[in-house]
Design a protein around this motif. Structure first.
Motif, short mmCIF file in Angstrom:
data_model
loop_
_atom_site.label_atom_id
_atom_site.label_comp_id
_atom_site.label_asym_id
_atom_site.label_seq_id
_atom_site.Cartn_x
_atom_site.Cartn_y
_atom_site.Cartn_z
N THR A 91 2.28 -8.45 -12.36
CA THR A 91 2.42 -9.02 -11.02
C THR A 91 1.27 -9.96 -10.73
O THR A 91 0.09 -9.60 -10.94
CB THR A 91 2.45 -7.90 -9.95
OG1 THR A 91 3.60 -7.08 -10.16
CG2 THR A 91 2.51 -8.50 -8.55
N ILE A 92 1.61 -11.15 -10.27
CA ILE A 92 0.62 -12.10 -9.75
C ILE A 92 0.92 -12.28 -8.26
O ILE A 92 2.04 -12.67 -7.89
CB ILE A 92 0.69 -13.45 -10.48
CG1 ILE A 92 0.38 -13.27 -11.97
CG2 ILE A 92 -0.28 -14.44 -9.84
CD1 ILE A 92 0.51 -14.55 -12.79
N VAL A 93 -0.04 -12.00 -7.40
CA VAL A 93 0.12 -12.17 -5.96
C VAL A 93 -0.30 -13.59 -5.61
O VAL A 93 -1.48 -13.95 -5.77
CB VAL A 93 -0.71 -11.14 -5.17
CG1 VAL A 93 -0.50 -11.36 -3.67
CG2 VAL A 93 -0.32 -9.72 -5.56
N LEU A 94 0.65 -14.39 -5.19
CA LEU A 94 0.36 -15.78 -4.86
C LEU A 94 -0.29 -15.90 -3.49
O LEU A 94 -1.23 -16.67 -3.29
CB LEU A 94 1.65 -16.61 -4.89
CG LEU A 94 2.44 -16.60 -6.20
CD1 LEU A 94 3.68 -17.47 -6.07
CD2 LEU A 94 1.57 -17.06 -7.37
N ARG A 95 0.25 -15.16 -2.53
CA ARG A 95 -0.33 -15.19 -1.19
C ARG A 95 -0.23 -13.81 -0.55
O ARG A 95 -1.12 -13.00 -0.65
CB ARG A 95 0.33 -16.27 -0.31
CG ARG A 95 -0.29 -16.37 1.08
CD ARG A 95 0.45 -17.36 1.95
NE ARG A 95 -0.06 -18.71 1.82
CZ ARG A 95 0.61 -19.79 2.23
NH1 ARG A 95 1.82 -19.66 2.74
NH2 ARG A 95 0.08 -21.00 2.11
N LYS A 96 0.88 -13.49 0.10
CA LYS A 96 0.97 -12.24 0.86
C LYS A 96 1.39 -11.07 -0.02
O LYS A 96 2.36 -11.17 -0.78
CB LYS A 96 1.97 -12.40 2.01
CG LYS A 96 1.53 -13.41 3.07
CD LYS A 96 2.58 -13.52 4.18
CE LYS A 96 2.14 -14.54 5.21
NZ LYS A 96 3.15 -14.69 6.29
N GLY A 97 0.66 -10.00 0.12
CA GLY A 97 0.99 -8.76 -0.57
C GLY A 97 0.93 -7.61 0.41
O GLY A 97 -0.06 -6.87 0.44
N TYR A 98 1.97 -7.46 1.23
CA TYR A 98 1.93 -6.50 2.33
C TYR A 98 2.96 -5.39 2.15
O TYR A 98 4.13 -5.64 1.82
CB TYR A 98 2.19 -7.21 3.66
CG TYR A 98 1.06 -8.11 4.09
CD1 TYR A 98 -0.21 -7.59 4.29
CD2 TYR A 98 1.26 -9.47 4.29
CE1 TYR A 98 -1.26 -8.42 4.69
CE2 TYR A 98 0.23 -10.30 4.68
CZ TYR A 98 -1.04 -9.77 4.88
OH TYR A 98 -2.07 -10.59 5.26
N GLY A 99 2.53 -4.18 2.41
CA GLY A 99 3.40 -3.05 2.61
C GLY A 99 4.30 -2.72 1.44
O GLY A 99 4.03 -3.02 0.27
N LEU A 100 5.41 -2.09 1.78
CA LEU A 100 6.36 -1.65 0.77
C LEU A 100 6.96 -2.81 -0.01
O LEU A 100 7.31 -2.67 -1.18
CB LEU A 100 7.49 -0.85 1.44
CG LEU A 100 7.09 0.52 2.01
CD1 LEU A 100 8.22 1.06 2.89
CD2 LEU A 100 6.76 1.50 0.89
N GLY A 101 7.08 -3.95 0.64
CA GLY A 101 7.61 -5.12 -0.06
C GLY A 101 6.75 -5.52 -1.23
O GLY A 101 7.26 -5.83 -2.32
N ALA A 102 5.44 -5.51 -1.05
CA ALA A 102 4.53 -5.85 -2.14
C ALA A 102 4.61 -4.81 -3.25
O ALA A 102 4.57 -5.14 -4.45
CB ALA A 102 3.10 -5.98 -1.62
N GLN A 103 4.70 -3.53 -2.86
CA GLN A 103 4.83 -2.49 -3.88
C GLN A 103 6.13 -2.65 -4.67
O GLN A 103 6.17 -2.43 -5.89
CB GLN A 103 4.77 -1.12 -3.23
CG GLN A 103 3.38 -0.75 -2.72
CD GLN A 103 3.37 0.60 -2.02
OE1 GLN A 103 3.82 0.71 -0.88
NE2 GLN A 103 2.88 1.61 -2.71
N ALA A 104 7.19 -3.06 -3.98
CA ALA A 104 8.47 -3.29 -4.67
C ALA A 104 8.35 -4.41 -5.69
O ALA A 104 9.05 -4.42 -6.71
CB ALA A 104 9.57 -3.61 -3.67
N MET A 105 7.44 -5.37 -5.43
CA MET A 105 7.24 -6.48 -6.36
C MET A 105 6.23 -6.13 -7.46
O MET A 105 5.76 -7.00 -8.18
CB MET A 105 6.74 -7.72 -5.58
CG MET A 105 7.77 -8.28 -4.62
SD MET A 105 9.23 -8.96 -5.44
CE MET A 105 8.54 -10.40 -6.24
#
Length: 604
Positions: free
Chosen positions: A482-496
């Motif tokens: 996983t590369i976080v380009l900008r926002k990494g928030y909450g369950l959505g970021a964990q799903a990614m």
């Protein structure tokens, strides 16, 4: 004078003697015929010469080594004995049986069916055989069941069936696509409108079993009208005991399955299409589980074929993965898709990676084109996007990095700010299954404020749909990162990230990355509600709110998150490919498979 003795090569009975003393014979000329075990064997001259003596007569029994004929050689040589050979060399013109076979095969080809070809041309389409020829490497296609005809002998003359139902409307065989053996099948719309007849089904059964046994990928051209009701030769009532759909369903997750459609595709043909991993369809496609006759028969109204499942519907709802203009483009797309499952590319090039540093705006509220990031990060011209018209908040694509195939899943910040909705989650989860089934590593590009929320979102069964990403991500067996380009928030970021930032082989962020348990604005409103409500002046309350958000942003910046080791590093965007390559080279190769890695790939 040297003598050449022609001996019996086997035990048998002389059927005929075809020369007499004094005859001149040439090499390969028939001398006599021996019958052995009900089979006749022609004994031919090994060398030219003159017949000196014949020692046998028709009806006599001979044993191996018995002298049958003595020849005076036409040229000098020793007197060695020679065992007569069986002569089989004859031209096509000499053989009526071979001529019959050649003629029957010729009758199945386009050159002998000008009227059918002309009808196909009126719709601007190619013939089934033209599509197969375009897909397969020249001279590699071996066809099964080419001489089959429709099971209608009780109502039509065999000659008519041979002329009008070649191959029972199903072209099936094995060829090479870009040098790799592939099963290629096609309904033939010029034969009974591409419907599924009895022999048509039997050929599918045969090739589906071969696909399973040989572990060969399959490309299926699917246009046609579904089940054909006009085959009286069968002995059953409904034909629902055919094995085709069960056998084809079992191939899901075992071998890559590609559907190509041009024109009408209804009922059973659509079921075959829907079972495939990827669906490629031309602009003139109409795809539906029932055609006009079935709809009208069900009392549901009268519709023209063009009104049922056009591309404007089937691309937007996710049935079609790759929309193309015509059959030539469809074949090219199929070749390109299969290439990602055929190993690394020998050569590759990529854009200047320094350009990645400027693709994400410094203004954290400014939208950007994530596809430009994907194109810049991947090998040049290596991005093949799937389901572009469906679930626009999620991008799924096959790419290459240093020639290595990868699956890519990216949030699209221009749709709902990158929030994950039900369609986006389905799209991502199903793509994860596809990559995992065939050992393709996965790269996630994360920029999401989280999972979509609100009453309207919940009407889409969001809870169940989004949870697919967690269940599927937790069962991945391929390397993923996983590369976080900008926002990494909450369950959505964990799903990614497969459910946790510690689940991937690496989780890194670009300098623009920002993190939090939920969106910053929401976190401030929820966590500091009382403090904000205590401020009576509206302007002061707003200033205080913005200051709190700014402090939260500073706390959640990628550099700070890395200092807590919640992520593995914050990197120069230009180093992204180096991280990916290092991870791919560190991961062990997938073990040889003896069975499916997962039960199937969801059709949705």
């Amino acid at each position: 004078m040297p003598v050449l003795a022609v001996e019996a090569p086997m035990q048998g009975t002389i059927v005929s003697v075809d020369v007499k003393p004094g005859d001149a014979v040439r090499p390969g000329q028939q001398l006599l015929v021996i019958e052995s075990m009900k089979m006749e064997h022609v004994i031919a001259a090994e060398e030219g010469g003159e017949v000196l003596e014949i020692t046998v007569a028709p009806g006599e029994t001979v044993n191996p080594g018995d002298v049958l004929i003595r020849l005076s050689p036409a040229r000098s040589g020793g007197g060695e004995s020679a065992v007569g050979r069986v002569s089989t060399a004859r031209t096509q013109e000499d053989r009526a049986d071979l001529s019959d076979v050649v003629e029957r095969h010729a009758m199945t080809l386009d050159d002998r069916r000008p009227d059918a070809v002309a009808r196909r041309r009126t719709s601007g389409q190619r013939t089934a055989r033209e599509n197969v020829d375009d897909l397969c490497d020249p001279g590699t296609y071996v066809e099964y069941g080419a001489l089959a005809i429709a099971a209608q002998r009780r109502r039509r003359a065999v000659e008519d069936l041979i002329a009008r139902t070649p191959a029972d409307g199903m072209i099936a065989g094995i060829g090479k696509v870009a040098g790799h053996r592939t099963i290629v099948m096609s309904y033939d719309y010029t034969v009974l409108a591409g419907t599924q007849g009895l022999q048509n089904h039997r050929k599918k059964d045969r090739l589906f079993e071969l696909a399973a046994d040989l572990r060969l990928p399959m490309v299926f051209f699917t246009d046609g009208g579904g089940g054909g009701p006009g085959d009286p030769d069968g002995t059953g009532v409904s034909g629902l005991d055919c094995m085709a759909f069960a056998l084809f369903g079992e191939l899901s997750g075992l071998v890559p399955l590609v559907a190509i459609n041009s024109g009408y595709c209804f009922a059973g043909n659509a079921a075959i299409l829907g079972c495939c991993d990827v669906v490629i369809a031309t602009a003139n496609s109409n795809i539906g589980m029932g055609g006009p006759a079935m709809i009208e028969g069900g009392g549901l109204g009268v519709y023209e074929p063009d009104e049922i499942g056009p591309m404007s519907v089937q691309a937007a709802n996710g049935v079609v993965d790759i929309a193309v203009a015509d059959e030539a483009d469809a074949v090219a797309a199929a070749k390109r898709y299969l290439s990602y499952f055929q190993g690394p590319a020998d050569t590759w090039e990529c854009a200047d990676q320094a350009q990645l540093r400027t693709l994400i705006p410094e203004n954290r509220l400014r939208a950007y084109d994530v596809r430009a990031v994907i194109d810049g990060l991947a090998d040049s011209a290596s991005v093949l996007e799937l389901r572009q018209g469906f679930g626009p908040g999620m991008v799924t694509a096959l790419i290459r990095v240093d020639g290595r195939p990868l699956g890519l899943i990216a949030n699209n910040p221009t749709h709902l700010g990158g929030a994950i909705d039900a369609d986006g989650a389905d799209k991502a989860a199903r793509f994860m299954q596809l990559c995992d089934a065939f050992d393709v590593p996965i790269l996630f590009l994360c920029d999401t404020p989280g999972i979509m929320v609100g009453p309207e979102a919940e009407k889409t069964a969001l809870v169940r749909h989004v949870s697919r990403m967690f269940v599927t991500g937790a069962s991945l067996t391929v390397p993923f990162f996983t590369i976080v380009l900008r926002k990494g928030y909450g369950l959505g970021a964990q799903a990614m990230a497969g459910g946790s930032f510690k689940a991937p082989l690496f989780t890194v962020a670009w300098p623009t990355g920002e993190f939090g348990g939920m969106g910053l604005e929401g976190a401030v409103k929820l966590g500091f509600r009382r403090e904000l409500q205590a401020i009576e002046d509206d302007d002061e309350r707003e200033r205080t709110f913005e200051e709190m958000v700014a402090r939260m942003y500073e706390h959640g910046k990628a550099l700070n998150a890395a200092s807590y080791f919640e992520i593995d590093d914050v990197i120069d965007p230009a180093d992204s490919r180096r991280w990916i390559t290092a991870a791919l080279e560190s991961a062990p190769p997938p073990p040889p498979r003896t069975r499916k890695k997962r039960p199937n790939i969801d059709t949705w």
